[in-house]
Design an enzyme around this catalytic site. Structure first.
Site, mmCIF file in Angstrom:
data_model
loop_
_atom_site.group_PDB
_atom_site.id
_atom_site.type_symbol
_atom_site.label_atom_id
_atom_site.label_comp_id
_atom_site.label_asym_id
_atom_site.label_seq_id
_atom_site.Cartn_x
_atom_site.Cartn_y
_atom_site.Cartn_z
ATOM 1 N N ASP A 90 -2.500 -12.487 0.260
ATOM 2 C CA ASP A 90 -2.739 -13.972 0.416
ATOM 3 C C ASP A 90 -4.025 -14.516 -0.277
ATOM 4 O O ASP A 90 -4.541 -15.564 -0.326
ATOM 5 C CB ASP A 90 -2.520 -14.268 1.607
ATOM 6 C CG ASP A 90 -3.647 -13.471 2.700
ATOM 7 O OD1 ASP A 90 -4.555 -13.566 2.524
ATOM 8 O OD2 ASP A 90 -2.828 -12.893 3.666
ATOM 9 N N GLU A 110 -1.890 -4.386 -4.149
ATOM 10 C CA GLU A 110 -1.056 -5.389 -3.514
ATOM 11 C C GLU A 110 0.522 -5.092 -4.024
ATOM 12 O O GLU A 110 0.787 -4.803 -5.205
ATOM 13 C CB GLU A 110 -1.285 -6.750 -3.603
ATOM 14 C CG GLU A 110 0.003 -7.594 -3.350
ATOM 15 C CD GLU A 110 0.533 -7.730 -1.782
ATOM 16 O OE1 GLU A 110 -0.323 -7.635 -0.790
ATOM 17 O OE2 GLU A 110 1.772 -7.564 -1.734
ATOM 18 N N ASP A 142 2.097 0.249 -4.845
ATOM 19 C CA ASP A 142 2.354 0.621 -3.380
ATOM 20 C C ASP A 142 1.074 1.549 -3.068
ATOM 21 O O ASP A 142 0.460 2.357 -3.922
ATOM 22 C CB ASP A 142 3.321 1.635 -3.273
ATOM 23 C CG ASP A 142 3.402 2.115 -1.740
ATOM 24 O OD1 ASP A 142 2.549 2.229 -0.886
ATOM 25 O OD2 ASP A 142 4.483 2.251 -1.358
ATOM 26 N N ASP A 160 -5.610 -4.226 4.415
ATOM 27 C CA ASP A 160 -5.246 -5.596 4.914
ATOM 28 C C ASP A 160 -3.831 -5.537 4.917
ATOM 29 O O ASP A 160 -3.271 -6.262 4.144
ATOM 30 C CB ASP A 160 -6.006 -6.586 4.121
ATOM 31 C CG ASP A 160 -5.218 -8.160 4.680
ATOM 32 O OD1 ASP A 160 -4.766 -8.106 5.812
ATOM 33 O OD2 ASP A 160 -5.629 -8.827 3.952
ATOM 34 N N SER A 161 -3.066 -4.699 5.784
ATOM 35 C CA SER A 161 -1.475 -4.497 5.626
ATOM 36 C C SER A 161 -0.854 -5.412 6.758
ATOM 37 O O SER A 161 -1.435 -6.074 7.496
ATOM 38 C CB SER A 161 -1.297 -3.142 6.155
ATOM 39 O OG SER A 161 -1.561 -2.868 7.375
HETATM 40 N N1 SAM Z 1 -3.361 -10.507 8.148
HETATM 41 C C1 SAM Z 1 -1.937 -9.822 7.866
HETATM 42 C C2 SAM Z 1 -1.472 -9.444 9.135
HETATM 43 O O1 SAM Z 1 -1.341 -8.480 9.365
HETATM 44 O O2 SAM Z 1 -0.646 -10.205 9.677
HETATM 45 C C3 SAM Z 1 -1.634 -9.202 6.723
HETATM 46 C C4 SAM Z 1 -1.886 -10.070 5.446
HETATM 47 S S1 SAM Z 1 -1.419 -9.437 3.962
HETATM 48 C C5 SAM Z 1 -0.261 -10.828 3.504
HETATM 49 C C6 SAM Z 1 -0.399 -8.165 3.863
HETATM 50 C C7 SAM Z 1 0.042 -7.669 2.568
HETATM 51 O O3 SAM Z 1 0.171 -6.185 2.766
HETATM 52 C C8 SAM Z 1 1.250 -8.325 2.135
HETATM 53 O O4 SAM Z 1 1.104 -9.225 1.055
HETATM 54 C C9 SAM Z 1 2.195 -7.110 1.698
HETATM 55 O O5 SAM Z 1 3.046 -7.422 0.369
HETATM 56 C C10 SAM Z 1 1.204 -6.117 1.523
HETATM 57 N N2 SAM Z 1 1.610 -4.606 1.818
HETATM 58 C C11 SAM Z 1 2.791 -4.178 2.445
HETATM 59 N N3 SAM Z 1 2.619 -2.831 2.372
HETATM 60 C C12 SAM Z 1 1.904 -2.361 1.246
HETATM 61 C C13 SAM Z 1 1.927 -1.117 0.473
HETATM 62 N N4 SAM Z 1 2.475 -0.150 1.049
HETATM 63 N N5 SAM Z 1 1.098 -1.331 -0.606
HETATM 64 C C14 SAM Z 1 0.245 -2.395 -0.826
HETATM 65 N N6 SAM Z 1 0.559 -3.604 -0.161
HETATM 66 C C15 SAM Z 1 1.416 -3.667 0.782
#
Ligand code: SAM
Length: 288
Positions: A90, A110, A142, A160-161
């Protein structure tokens, strides 16, 4: 964009507990490569984004999570030049990191390009113009694979997952944390989002257990984010530099003043106090 005045978006992240937000307008709703992504408007929280029915970010309370995840490690470190963000599609975390002018390079990894694209289009209130920062290297991959062969070492790594389900699950494994440790420069620190300990004690416990095998400092700090329901949320803090935990208040104040920007949640006092744990959190952090 469709008007859906009486639609309620329900979140069932926690067993036996239902949260519902009224969607006054739905801006976007579709499957991406990874998620069912919805961006909508809520009267209390403003613009909101959910992935697979779990709230990720909202316009009105994002500052708490993003300021605390970014400024605590960067100001505790005091001389961060290279920062790695894993996840964070985001752009809210990226925005807070870009505010530190001393940082020379920001790498964000991301997994889902669509989240970034939709954030740019619909969540400008959260990402501002952070994606245009010339210091940014945006990698669509990933995060768990990226950390196996990092191009450089990082002073601060912010994970920030999403929660440990679906594609986000790999970002909570021992192997991932071991690889992250390998990406840290000397004196570096890793920060993880570990959910709300009252609701998700196992999530924090599991990360703390794994951190303990890797870091001399494996702890967490707390911040209360209204849409992460059930009490304060925990942010994991792992480092082999113990001085990062004991930076004097005056030093944090001087670093924050030198950074030269205003915040809505972070202060050096809040920074220090966030590491004070209520007993139930202390027990989770200490559990073997
Ligand atoms: N603050 C937030 C929460 O916990 O509610 C997290 C927000 S952020 C949008 C999380 C992001 O992590 C998402 O955009 C998602 O696509 C990304 N994500 C999930 N798994 C991932 C991975 N293995 N590698 C990189 N990004 C990943």
């Amino acid at each position: 964009m469709s008007d859906t005045p009486r639609r309620w978006m329900t979140e069932r992240l926690h067993e036996g507990y239902l949260t519902a937000y009224r969607a006054d307008k739905v801006y976007y709703e579709e499957g991406t490569g990874q998620w069912n992504l919805v961006i909508y408007e809520n009267a209390r929280f403003g613009r909101m984004m959910s992935l697979d029915g779990v709230t990720q970010v909202t316009e009105h309370d994002e500052f708490i999570y993003h300021e605390m995840m970014a400024h605590v490690p960067i100001l505790a470190h005091g001389n961060a030049k290279n920062v790695l963000i894993i996840g964070g599609g985001d752009g809210g975390m990226l925005h807070q990191v870009t505010r530190h002018k001393g940082i020379e390079k920001i790498t964000m990894v991301e997994i889902d390009k669509d989240v970034v694209d939709f954030a740019k289009t619909h969540l400008g209130v959260i990402c501002r113009n952070a994606f245009d920062d010339p210091r940014l290297d945006l990698v669509i991959a990933d995060g768990s694979l990226f950390v196996k062969k990092p191009p450089l070492k990082y002073d601060v790594i912010i994970v920030d997952s999403t929660d440990p389900i679906g594609p986000g699950a790999v970002l909570f494994t021992q192997e991932f944390y071991r690889d992250v440790k390998g990406c840290l420069a000397e004196g570096g620190v890793v920060i993880t989002q570990n959910g709300v300990p009252f609701m998700q004690a196992d999530e924090l416990r599991s990360t703390m257990e794994k951190f303990r095998k890797l870091f001399t400092v494996s702890t967490c700090y707390l911040a209360t984010v209204p849409t992460y329901v059930g009490g304060p949320m925990a942010m994991g803090f792992g480092t082999n530099d113990e001085s990062l935990l004991t930076v004097p208040l005056e030093t944090l104040e001087a670093r924050f003043a030198a950074a030269g920007f205003a915040t809505k949640y972070y202060t050096p006092e809040v920074h220090k106090a966030a590491f004070a744990h209520p007993v139930y959190v202390k027990e989770i952090v200490a559990a073997a």
